[in-house]
Structures are given as structure tokens and as C-alpha cells.
Design an enzyme around this catalytic site. Structure first.
Site, PDB file in Angstrom:
ATOM      1  N   LYS A 165       2.024   4.417  -0.272  1.00 29.84           N
ATOM      2  CA  LYS A 165       1.445   4.645  -1.607  1.00 29.84           C
ATOM      3  C   LYS A 165       1.736   6.032  -2.174  1.00 29.84           C
ATOM      4  CE  LYS A 165      -2.360   1.356  -1.715  1.00 29.84           C
ATOM      5  NZ  LYS A 165      -3.769   1.154  -2.042  1.00 29.84           N
TER       6      LYS A 165
ATOM      7  N   ASP B  57      -6.024   0.535  -8.493  1.00 28.71           N
ATOM      8  CA  ASP B  57      -7.122   0.436  -7.509  1.00 28.71           C
ATOM      9  C   ASP B  57      -8.449   0.925  -8.079  1.00 28.71           C
ATOM     10  OD1 ASP B  57      -5.732  -0.670  -5.351  1.00 28.71           O
ATOM     11  OD2 ASP B  57      -5.107   1.282  -4.584  1.00 28.71           O
TER      12      ASP B  57
END
Ligand code: ATR
Length: 283
Positions: free
Chosen positions: A71, A107
Site C-alpha cells: 500500500k 479505506d
């Protein structure tokens, strides 16, 4: 679905990806909405990340999700990083815009949408205790701070990491950093407890990151873990009259935001929830 040369392609890169529920959620959603797309998971080792990203672009993928451990490092291989991802310091979704790779992060916003739609909570003015200071805490903490939380206390096993996250979030709200064992007093005054560590995740279902006796009925307890769907922390919270929120919705809502970006349509959120719920039941 019949796969032809015109089928649209999206996917996931991570290491490992074998446990991921995303392919099931996405492919069911495509089938249900009759969207001619497929979602494919790829296990990519760290050394292969750059070539995998350029390979997905060459192969005409419309986009891809990024999971642990890529990520942060994936940002080195993208053409543009959107503000949400810069603020969180990580990318979970990449959009291929005609050969230009744009990184974003759904997210935090996915978490907020799940929390608000499932509990009706208003975030402005909340006194929040955030358990953990890793990648998930950064995404969720940033979104909570930006949504108007009055105070965020970050409680972590390692003080350095709690302090780093507290100073990162202080541009939006009041923050402070403490060790997990100092949680009693801030928790007494808190209205929302957000659990972002891996403690309590299957197979360690009996583990609880804090002393359950500290939980009280004025709290909303939110646990990012979705496997099990009801963690020990949430069970203990319920027993003491607190409201609870599980991690299932965040997984679906972060996917729904990516769906909107790639496909340009609203995702079938209810159906994605059911697919995930069923898949977890079958394990
Ligand atoms: P993620 O991306 O899922 O957030 P991470 O970045 O590795 O994963 O962060 C994991 C978080 O869970 C950290 O806050 C970690 O605490 P440390 O910063 O002290 O490592 C926390 N964590 C993991 N195992 C834990 C345990 N057994 N007890 C308490 N905290 C734990």
C-alpha cells in the site's frame, strides 16, 4: 459469465492474497449487475511490484486494488496520487485513466460511510479512543479527524507509533498518544472506541486488546475486524450495554467507492454485504 476479448479487467495485488474476500464480492457484484468485467487477485512479491504494476497497465486493466504489503511502496510506480492517499500515506485503489495511473485511498471514507450508515452516528464532537497506530489506524484516524472528531486519543502497544500518528492527525483535531495500558481514564470520557489492531482476529478469537471491564454503556465500540464477524471485544461491549459496529461494512464500502471510480455506477452494496456474510459463514 462468458469471457470474451472485450471483457473489462480489474484486480488486486498483494502478498498473500489467497485469503482475500474481494474477488468473491466483486465478481458477484459484476454478475448481479450484468457488468462485463472480471476481478482477478494476483500474489505479487515485493521485488516484482514495479513490473506487476506496469504489466497491469500494459494489459489494459481499468484499475486494481492494493493490499498488504504494497500500500505504501506502490506509490513509487504511479503517475499521480490523490489527496486522500497523500493524507493517509498509502494507496488502496489505482485507476488507469487512459494509461495514466492514479492512486487513491477509499479505506478511510469507506469506514466512515459504513459507520454512519449502520449506526447513524454523527462524528462532529466525538471523543474517540483509537486502538492501534498501524496502516489501518492511519486510514481510519485520518477520516475520523477530518469528519470533525473533537478529540482522538491514540492508544498503542508501541509509544513511538502512537506519537507519530497523533502528530499526523493534529492538523485536523486535538490528539494525544498513550500506551495501551493507560487507556482506563480516556476511555471513561470517550463516546467512540475504534479498534484497528489485529488482536481478536481469527484464529485468535478469544483475544481482547483491552480489559473488558473498562467498557461501558455510553460507548459505541467499532472493531475493524470482520473475521470473526463479532469479535470478543464486541461481545464484551454488548454485554455491558454498549452499541457495536463490525468491520464487515468497511470492507464493502471501500470496495463500493472503488467500484464507482472504475465502473462509473453505484455498487450493489446490500448484495456485496450478503456475499461477504455468506462467504464468512461458509468458512
Ligand atoms: P494494519 O495495516 O492492519 O494496521 P500494521 O500496520 O502492522 O497493520 O499495524 C498493526 C497494529 O496492531 C499496530 O498498532 C500494532 O501495534 P505496534 O505498533 O505496537 O506493533 C498492533 N498490534 C498487533 N499485534 C498486537 C498485540 N498482540 N497487542 C497489541 N497491539 C498489537
Amino acid at each position: 459469465m462468458v469471457i470474451t476479448g472485450t471483457v473489462g479487467k480489474v484486480g488486486l495485488i498483494g502478498h498473500p492474497v489467497g485469503h482475500s474476500k474481494s474477488p468473491e464480492i466483486w465478481n458477484d457484484a459484476f454478475e448481479n449487475q450484468e457488468i462485463p468485467y472480471i476481478y482477478l487477485p494476483f500474489d505479487v512479491s515485493t521485488g516484482d511490484l514495479g513490473s506487476a504494476v506496469s504489466g497491469l497497465k500494459s494489459l489494459g486493466f481499468r484499475g486494481f486494488n492494493v493490499t498488504i504489503p504494497h500500500k505504501v511502496s506502490v506509490m513509487n510506480f504511479l503517475d499521480e496520487i490523490e489527496e486522500e492517499a497523500v493524507e493517509i500515506g498509502a494507496v488502496n485503489t489505482v485507476i488507469n485513466d487512459g494509461g495514466r495511473l492514479i492512486g487513491t485511498n477509499t479505506d478511510g471514507e469507506g469506514y466512515i460511510q459504513s459507520l454512519q450508515s449502520e449506526t447513524g452516528l454523527t462524528l462532529a464532537g466525538q471523543h474517540i479512543v483509537l486502538l492501534g497506530a498501524g496502516g489501518a489506524a492511519r486510514a481510519v484516524g485520518t477520516a475520523l479527524a477530518k469528519a470533525g472528531a473533537a478529540q482522538i486519543t491514540i492508544a498503542n502497544r508501541t509509544m513511538d507509533k502512537a506519537e507519530a500518528l497523533a502528530s499526523r492527525l493534529q492538523r485536523w483535531t486535538r490528539t494525544n498518544a498513550i500506551l495501551l495500558e493507560q487507556i482506563a481514564s480516556p476511555l471513561q470520557d470517550a463516546s467512540l472506541l475504534v479498534q484497528t489492531t489485529s488482536v481478536g482476529m481469527s484464529p485468535n478469537k478469544e483475544a481482547c486488546p483491552i480489559d473488558p471491564e473498562l467498557l461501558h454503556s455510553d460507548l459505541l465500540v467499532s472493531d475493524l475486524i470482520y473475521h470473526p464477524r463479532q469479535t470478543r471485544l464486541l461481545k464484551e461491549a454488548k454485554i455491558r450495554g454498549a452499541r457495536v459496529h463490525s468491520g464487515l461494512g468497511m470492507l464493502v464500502h471501500q470496495a463500493a467507492l472503488a467500484y464507482q471510480r472504475w465502473i462509473g455506477k453505484d455498487a450493489p452494496i446490500k448484495q456485496m454485504m450478503e456475499t461477504l456474510d455468506q462467504s464468512l459463514k461458509n468458512e
